[in-house]
Design a protein around this motif. Structure first.
Motif, PDB file in Angstrom:
ATOM      1  N   HIS A  11       0.953  -1.239   0.021  1.00  0.00           N
ATOM      2  CA  HIS A  11       0.010   0.019   0.161  1.00  0.00           C
ATOM      3  C   HIS A  11       0.816   1.195  -0.024  1.00  0.00           C
ATOM      4  O   HIS A  11       0.255   2.319  -0.408  1.00  0.00           O
ATOM      5  CB  HIS A  11      -1.003  -0.070   1.211  1.00  0.00           C
ATOM      6  CG  HIS A  11      -1.929  -0.880   1.123  1.00  0.00           C
ATOM      7  ND1 HIS A  11      -1.862  -2.309   1.120  1.00  0.00           N
ATOM      8  CD2 HIS A  11      -3.335  -0.777   0.646  1.00  0.00           C
ATOM      9  CE1 HIS A  11      -3.252  -2.927   0.868  1.00  0.00           C
ATOM     10  NE2 HIS A  11      -4.013  -2.049   0.825  1.00  0.00           N
ATOM     11  N   LYS A  15      -0.078   4.397  -6.276  1.00  0.00           N
ATOM     12  CA  LYS A  15      -0.435   5.670  -6.499  1.00  0.00           C
ATOM     13  C   LYS A  15      -2.006   6.111  -6.816  1.00  0.00           C
ATOM     14  O   LYS A  15      -2.185   6.085  -8.199  1.00  0.00           O
ATOM     15  CB  LYS A  15       0.438   6.360  -7.768  1.00  0.00           C
ATOM     16  CG  LYS A  15       2.114   6.310  -6.980  1.00  0.00           C
ATOM     17  CD  LYS A  15       2.938   6.517  -8.326  1.00  0.00           C
ATOM     18  CE  LYS A  15       4.344   6.364  -7.983  1.00  0.00           C
ATOM     19  NZ  LYS A  15       5.316   6.630  -8.998  1.00  0.00           N
ATOM     20  N   ALA A  16      -2.609   6.535  -5.880  1.00  0.00           N
ATOM     21  CA  ALA A  16      -4.086   6.778  -6.095  1.00  0.00           C
ATOM     22  C   ALA A  16      -4.251   8.187  -6.781  1.00  0.00           C
ATOM     23  O   ALA A  16      -3.461   8.839  -6.498  1.00  0.00           O
ATOM     24  CB  ALA A  16      -4.858   6.493  -4.840  1.00  0.00           C
ATOM     25  N   ARG A  39      -9.434   2.251  -6.180  1.00  0.00           N
ATOM     26  CA  ARG A  39      -8.585   3.110  -5.322  1.00  0.00           C
ATOM     27  C   ARG A  39      -8.753   4.728  -5.580  1.00  0.00           C
ATOM     28  O   ARG A  39      -8.325   5.333  -6.593  1.00  0.00           O
ATOM     29  CB  ARG A  39      -7.243   2.722  -5.040  1.00  0.00           C
ATOM     30  CG  ARG A  39      -6.597   3.259  -3.672  1.00  0.00           C
ATOM     31  CD  ARG A  39      -6.971   2.473  -2.522  1.00  0.00           C
ATOM     32  NE  ARG A  39      -6.564   1.010  -2.821  1.00  0.00           N
ATOM     33  CZ  ARG A  39      -6.698   0.256  -1.856  1.00  0.00           C
ATOM     34  NH1 ARG A  39      -6.846   0.662  -0.490  1.00  0.00           N
ATOM     35  NH2 ARG A  39      -6.472  -1.157  -1.865  1.00  0.00           N
ATOM     36  N   GLN A  42      -4.892   8.074  -1.773  1.00  0.00           N
ATOM     37  CA  GLN A  42      -3.991   7.259  -1.441  1.00  0.00           C
ATOM     38  C   GLN A  42      -3.913   6.733  -0.012  1.00  0.00           C
ATOM     39  O   GLN A  42      -4.134   7.324   1.134  1.00  0.00           O
ATOM     40  CB  GLN A  42      -2.773   8.546  -1.247  1.00  0.00           C
ATOM     41  CG  GLN A  42      -1.295   7.794  -0.958  1.00  0.00           C
ATOM     42  CD  GLN A  42      -1.122   6.963  -2.306  1.00  0.00           C
ATOM     43  OE1 GLN A  42      -1.191   7.247  -3.530  1.00  0.00           O
ATOM     44  NE2 GLN A  42      -0.191   6.231  -2.274  1.00  0.00           N
ATOM     45  N   GLU A  45      -2.647   7.995   3.887  1.00  0.00           N
ATOM     46  CA  GLU A  45      -2.640   9.503   3.901  1.00  0.00           C
ATOM     47  C   GLU A  45      -3.864  10.196   4.089  1.00  0.00           C
ATOM     48  O   GLU A  45      -3.967  11.504   3.974  1.00  0.00           O
ATOM     49  CB  GLU A  45      -2.075   9.899   2.620  1.00  0.00           C
ATOM     50  CG  GLU A  45      -0.402   9.495   2.490  1.00  0.00           C
ATOM     51  CD  GLU A  45       0.200   9.783   1.291  1.00  0.00           C
ATOM     52  OE1 GLU A  45      -0.233  10.877   0.515  1.00  0.00           O
ATOM     53  OE2 GLU A  45       1.289   9.353   1.183  1.00  0.00           O
ATOM     54  N   THR A  81     -10.744   3.999   1.602  1.00  0.00           N
ATOM     55  CA  THR A  81      -9.913   4.601   0.365  1.00  0.00           C
ATOM     56  C   THR A  81     -10.226   4.328  -0.688  1.00  0.00           C
ATOM     57  O   THR A  81      -9.764   4.509  -1.836  1.00  0.00           O
ATOM     58  CB  THR A  81      -8.588   4.460   0.617  1.00  0.00           C
ATOM     59  OG1 THR A  81      -8.337   2.731   0.642  1.00  0.00           O
ATOM     60  CG2 THR A  81      -7.708   4.729   1.995  1.00  0.00           C
ATOM     61  N   ARG A 154       1.202   6.565 -12.823  1.00  0.00           N
ATOM     62  CA  ARG A 154      -0.064   7.325 -13.528  1.00  0.00           C
ATOM     63  C   ARG A 154      -0.010   7.509 -14.715  1.00  0.00           C
ATOM     64  O   ARG A 154       0.830   7.831 -15.371  1.00  0.00           O
ATOM     65  CB  ARG A 154       0.369   8.883 -12.913  1.00  0.00           C
ATOM     66  CG  ARG A 154       0.549   9.336 -11.578  1.00  0.00           C
ATOM     67  CD  ARG A 154      -0.650   8.819 -10.629  1.00  0.00           C
ATOM     68  NE  ARG A 154      -1.844   9.821 -11.014  1.00  0.00           N
ATOM     69  CZ  ARG A 154      -3.293   9.558 -10.762  1.00  0.00           C
ATOM     70  NH1 ARG A 154      -3.393   8.351 -10.351  1.00  0.00           N
ATOM     71  NH2 ARG A 154      -4.062  10.381 -10.968  1.00  0.00           N
TER      72      ARG A 154
END
Length: 157
Positions: A11, A15-16, A39, A42, A45, A81, A154
């Motif tokens: 996790h 990179k959400a 997701r 992040q 976070e 999340t 990304r």
């Protein structure tokens, strides 16, 4: 205890927002189901507040069925999340992301209270815990960040 794929995912490396195919399963009669990691936040976070993710869940349950064939279920992660999305067959990742973008766009820009399905005591186990305002804010943020086609880079945002 059996291994659970989501507990083996690093996790800290993802990179959400992203959509990731967790895997497929084939039933005894040859039917295939796909399990996606949707997701939106992040991990470790942040998290979507309970009332907001609850409203997103109710709305996506309907909106995705209007936009993508074979939806079995979309259920929020306990960590808030994102969601598991379970489908019949093997829809293309791009089609899943497109349906999610369209659904989130509707929530962020057009939805009104009467668009939220299942918000009474008969049809929801916690009907008082909804927030269209929060759902709109998070949907807009997710769209602004873009939904990646890859969990670790990304891509296609």
């Amino acid at each position: 205890m059996a291994d659970v794929e989501s507990f083996t995912l690093d996790h800290t490396a993802v990179k959400a927002p992203y959509v990731r195919l967790i895997g497929t399963e084939t039933g005894l009669r040859g039917d295939v189901i796909s399990n996606f990691d949707v997701r939106f936040v992040q991990p470790n976070e942040g998290e979507i507040p309970t009332a907001g993710i609850h409203t997103i869940e109710h709305m996506l349950a309907s909106l995705l069925r209007d936009r993508l064939e074979g939806i079995i279920d979309i259920s929020p992660f306990g960590c808030r999340t994102g969601f598991h999305l379970i489908t019949w067959g093997e829809p293309a990742l791009g089609d899943v992301v497109g349906a999610l973008r369209d659904g989130l766009r509707f929530i962020a820009e057009e939805a009104v209270e009467s668009d939220i399905p299942g918000v009474d005591a008969v049809s929801c186990g916690n009907y008082r815990d909804h927030s269209l305002h929060t759902a709109r804010e998070w949907s807009a943020l997710i769209l602004q960040q873009g939904i990646s086609l890859d969990a670790f880079e990304r891509v296609g945002v």
